[in-house]
Design a protein around this motif. Structure first.
Motif, PDB file in Angstrom:
ATOM      1  N   SER A 155     -39.432  46.393   1.632  1.00 23.69           N
ATOM      2  CA  SER A 155     -38.689  45.536   0.705  1.00 23.69           C
ATOM      3  C   SER A 155     -39.707  44.804  -0.156  1.00 23.69           C
ATOM      4  N   PRO A 156     -39.256  44.155  -1.231  1.00 25.58           N
ATOM      5  CA  PRO A 156     -40.130  43.196  -1.911  1.00 25.58           C
ATOM      6  C   PRO A 156     -40.389  42.002  -0.987  1.00 25.58           C
ATOM      7  N   VAL A 157     -41.412  41.236  -1.321  1.00 27.55           N
ATOM      8  CA  VAL A 157     -41.749  40.060  -0.522  1.00 27.55           C
ATOM      9  C   VAL A 157     -40.929  38.881  -1.040  1.00 27.55           C
ATOM     10  N   GLU A 158     -39.765  38.694  -0.428  1.00 31.10           N
ATOM     11  CA  GLU A 158     -38.869  37.607  -0.799  1.00 31.10           C
ATOM     12  C   GLU A 158     -38.341  36.949   0.466  1.00 31.10           C
ATOM     13  N   ASP A 159     -38.105  35.650   0.383  1.00 30.07           N
ATOM     14  CA  ASP A 159     -37.724  34.873   1.565  1.00 30.07           C
ATOM     15  C   ASP A 159     -36.489  35.427   2.252  1.00 30.07           C
ATOM     16  N   GLU A 160     -35.498  35.868   1.498  1.00 30.56           N
ATOM     17  CA  GLU A 160     -34.252  36.339   2.107  1.00 30.56           C
ATOM     18  C   GLU A 160     -34.494  37.531   3.010  1.00 30.56           C
ATOM     19  N   LEU A 162     -37.447  38.657   4.252  1.00 25.99           N
ATOM     20  CA  LEU A 162     -38.359  38.315   5.341  1.00 25.99           C
ATOM     21  C   LEU A 162     -37.631  37.539   6.434  1.00 25.99           C
ATOM     22  N   GLY A 163     -36.728  36.652   6.034  1.00 29.06           N
ATOM     23  CA  GLY A 163     -35.981  35.876   7.010  1.00 29.06           C
ATOM     24  C   GLY A 163     -35.082  36.742   7.876  1.00 29.06           C
ATOM     25  N   LEU A 164     -34.464  37.752   7.279  1.00 27.42           N
ATOM     26  CA  LEU A 164     -33.606  38.654   8.056  1.00 27.42           C
ATOM     27  C   LEU A 164     -34.414  39.416   9.095  1.00 27.42           C
ATOM     28  N   LEU A 165     -35.574  39.923   8.707  1.00 29.15           N
ATOM     29  CA  LEU A 165     -36.417  40.650   9.661  1.00 29.15           C
ATOM     30  C   LEU A 165     -36.946  39.726  10.746  1.00 29.15           C
ATOM     31  N   ASP A 166     -37.347  38.540  10.341  1.00 31.20           N
ATOM     32  CA  ASP A 166     -37.888  37.575  11.299  1.00 31.20           C
ATOM     33  C   ASP A 166     -36.862  37.252  12.386  1.00 31.20           C
ATOM     34  N   ALA A 167     -35.598  37.132  12.005  1.00 30.82           N
ATOM     35  CA  ALA A 167     -34.560  36.721  12.948  1.00 30.82           C
ATOM     36  C   ALA A 167     -33.984  37.875  13.760  1.00 30.82           C
ATOM     37  N   HIS A 168     -34.126  39.099  13.266  1.00 31.94           N
ATOM     38  CA  HIS A 168     -33.478  40.227  13.955  1.00 31.94           C
ATOM     39  C   HIS A 168     -34.194  40.502  15.273  1.00 31.94           C
ATOM     40  N   PRO A 169     -33.458  40.672  16.377  1.00 32.86           N
ATOM     41  CA  PRO A 169     -34.114  40.812  17.688  1.00 32.86           C
ATOM     42  C   PRO A 169     -34.830  42.137  17.904  1.00 32.86           C
ATOM     43  N   HIS A 181     -52.703  39.854  -3.237  1.00 37.04           N
ATOM     44  CA  HIS A 181     -53.216  39.449  -1.930  1.00 37.04           C
ATOM     45  C   HIS A 181     -52.377  38.310  -1.369  1.00 37.04           C
ATOM     46  N   GLU A 182     -51.857  37.459  -2.248  1.00 41.94           N
ATOM     47  CA  GLU A 182     -51.011  36.362  -1.786  1.00 41.94           C
ATOM     48  C   GLU A 182     -49.751  36.891  -1.100  1.00 41.94           C
ATOM     49  N   ASP A 183     -49.183  37.982  -1.610  1.00 41.28           N
ATOM     50  CA  ASP A 183     -48.044  38.610  -0.945  1.00 41.28           C
ATOM     51  C   ASP A 183     -48.414  39.061   0.467  1.00 41.28           C
ATOM     52  N   VAL A 184     -49.581  39.658   0.593  1.00 43.94           N
ATOM     53  CA  VAL A 184     -50.039  40.150   1.896  1.00 43.94           C
ATOM     54  C   VAL A 184     -50.177  38.998   2.888  1.00 43.94           C
ATOM     55  N   ILE A 185     -50.840  37.932   2.470  1.00 43.97           N
ATOM     56  CA  ILE A 185     -51.053  36.776   3.343  1.00 43.97           C
ATOM     57  C   ILE A 185     -49.724  36.155   3.753  1.00 43.97           C
ATOM     58  N   ARG A 186     -48.790  36.106   2.826  1.00 43.50           N
ATOM     59  CA  ARG A 186     -47.477  35.529   3.120  1.00 43.50           C
ATOM     60  C   ARG A 186     -46.775  36.296   4.239  1.00 43.50           C
ATOM     61  N   VAL A 187     -46.862  37.621   4.220  1.00 43.02           N
ATOM     62  CA  VAL A 187     -46.209  38.427   5.250  1.00 43.02           C
ATOM     63  C   VAL A 187     -46.954  38.334   6.575  1.00 43.02           C
ATOM     64  N   LEU A 188     -48.270  38.377   6.531  1.00 46.06           N
ATOM     65  CA  LEU A 188     -49.060  38.314   7.761  1.00 46.06           C
ATOM     66  C   LEU A 188     -48.878  36.990   8.498  1.00 46.06           C
ATOM     67  N   ALA A 189     -48.417  35.968   7.811  1.00 43.51           N
ATOM     68  CA  ALA A 189     -48.210  34.658   8.439  1.00 43.51           C
ATOM     69  C   ALA A 189     -46.928  34.603   9.265  1.00 43.51           C
ATOM     70  N   LEU A 190     -46.185  35.722   9.330  1.00 42.66           N
ATOM     71  CA  LEU A 190     -44.906  35.751  10.044  1.00 42.66           C
ATOM     72  C   LEU A 190     -45.018  36.669  11.259  1.00 42.66           C
ATOM     73  N   PRO A 191     -45.441  36.144  12.412  1.00 44.98           N
ATOM     74  CA  PRO A 191     -45.725  36.999  13.570  1.00 44.98           C
ATOM     75  C   PRO A 191     -44.490  37.634  14.205  1.00 44.98           C
ATOM     76  N   GLU A 192     -43.297  37.140  13.910  1.00 47.59           N
ATOM     77  CA  GLU A 192     -42.090  37.735  14.487  1.00 47.59           C
ATOM     78  C   GLU A 192     -41.615  38.960  13.712  1.00 47.59           C
ATOM     79  N   ILE A 193     -42.305  39.291  12.630  1.00 51.39           N
ATOM     80  CA  ILE A 193     -42.013  40.520  11.898  1.00 51.39           C
ATOM     81  C   ILE A 193     -43.032  41.573  12.322  1.00 51.39           C
ATOM     82  N   ASN A 194     -42.550  42.775  12.593  1.00 52.66           N
ATOM     83  CA  ASN A 194     -43.410  43.866  13.045  1.00 52.66           C
ATOM     84  C   ASN A 194     -44.028  44.560  11.836  1.00 52.66           C
ATOM     85  N   THR A 195     -44.968  43.867  11.201  1.00 52.95           N
ATOM     86  CA  THR A 195     -45.635  44.416  10.026  1.00 52.95           C
ATOM     87  C   THR A 195     -46.703  45.415  10.465  1.00 52.95           C
TER      88      THR A 195
END
Length: 293
Positions: A155-160, A162-169, A181-195
């Motif tokens: 997906s694009p790097v957007e809060d909506e 990322l939030g869905l993936l973060d919350a999905h079990p 690079h800022e997009d990359v850092i933003r995603v890597l900061a979310l450990p509950e997403i299986n990036t």
């Protein structure tokens, strides 16, 4: 190993494929040639039989909640209708026919259903595109289809999104489309997403993603790099113009070769029948091994 260590079991099929062949060949919408329509089970079969390891598919949801494979916006070309497929019911979508694939004797070539395609290809890896609008319903559907480890969402790097993936079990693999690079850092900061990786978009060779060492840095974070060789009809380069047209019409070393030399772990193409033998004959060396996150 790509991805965090705690998601190793879920990511095992992807990591096994990347250990066996790099750069992995991902085919854009499957191979739709002749009387085979893109984004169908037949297109997946055709791509895999040309040696590809992954197939990109576009997913749409009908107004009554069913999932099909199609890239919306191409309805006039494929079906001769102006209505967007995302505004259609499942019955309306099932009534559509690919115009040049259905024949005069009455053989229909309809839109493929997501469940049918993934069940028909139980070992295939899928890169799931253009589906993020439907994730509230699609993520639980993917859980039921048992594609954990075989489906890489993007997906694009957007809060909506990322939030869905973060919350999905259920932690499906994720490789977002990133432009900085800022997009990359933003995603890597979310450990509950299986990036597990990133689809890097760079219009010109002076972009930071095209610099020596950037993909090795991604590897140090346990992430792969998917680079696009495909050409879109808007003619905007997806990665520096090192693309399929350059590779097919001029010299593969000037297109696919530059992507591989930079360290691409996955190359997305529309030409697997040419890219796979070129890759296999070249025996591309791996730029670096990923670290365990």
């Amino acid at each position: 190993m790509f991805g965090q260590a705690r998601f190793a079991e879920a990511n095992a099929p992807l990591n096994a494929a990347l250990a066996a062949a790099r750069p992995l060949v991902a085919v854009h919408r499957g191979t739709g040639l002749g009387t085979i329509a893109e984004n169908t089970s037949a297109a997946v079969t055709a791509a895999l039989r040309q040696g590809a390891e992954m197939v990109e598919i576009d997913v749409v949801q009908s107004t009554d909640g069913e999932f099909f494979l199609f890239h919306d916006g191409y309805e006039p070309m494929h079906f001769g209708v102006e209505k967007n497929i995302r505004t259609m019911s499942a019955a309306e979508i099932r009534a559509l026919e690919y115009r040049w694939c259905s024949d005069a004797a009455g053989v229909r070539y309809g839109v493929a259903e997501l469940a049918d395609v993934v069940r028909a290809h139980p070992s295939a890896l899928f890169n799931v595109d253009r589906s993020w609008w439907f994730w509230p319903d699609l993520l639980p559907t993917l859980d039921r289809l048992d594609v954990l480890g075989r489906a890489v969402l993007k997906s694009p790097v957007e809060d909506e999104w990322l939030g869905l993936l973060d919350a999905h079990p259920v932690k499906h693999a994720f490789a977002p489309m990133v432009r900085s690079h800022e997009d990359v850092i933003r995603v890597l900061a979310l450990p509950e997403i299986n990036t597990v990786g990133f689809e890097l978009l760079a219009e010109s060779p002076d972009h930071e993603f095209a610099q020596a060492g950037y993909i090795e840095w991604l590897h140090s974070r346990g992430c792969f790099a998917l680079l696009n060789a495909i050409n879109l009809n808007n003619r905007v380069p997806l990665f520096c113009g090192w693309d399929d047209e350059t590779s097919v019409l001029a010299d593969p070393d000037l297109g696919w070769g530059r992507l591989a030399a930079l360290g691409a772990d996955v190359i997305q193409t529309d030409w697997p029948g040419l890219l796979v033998p070129w890759r296999d004959a070249l025996g591309v060396e791996r730029a670096s091994e990923p670290a365990t996150a």
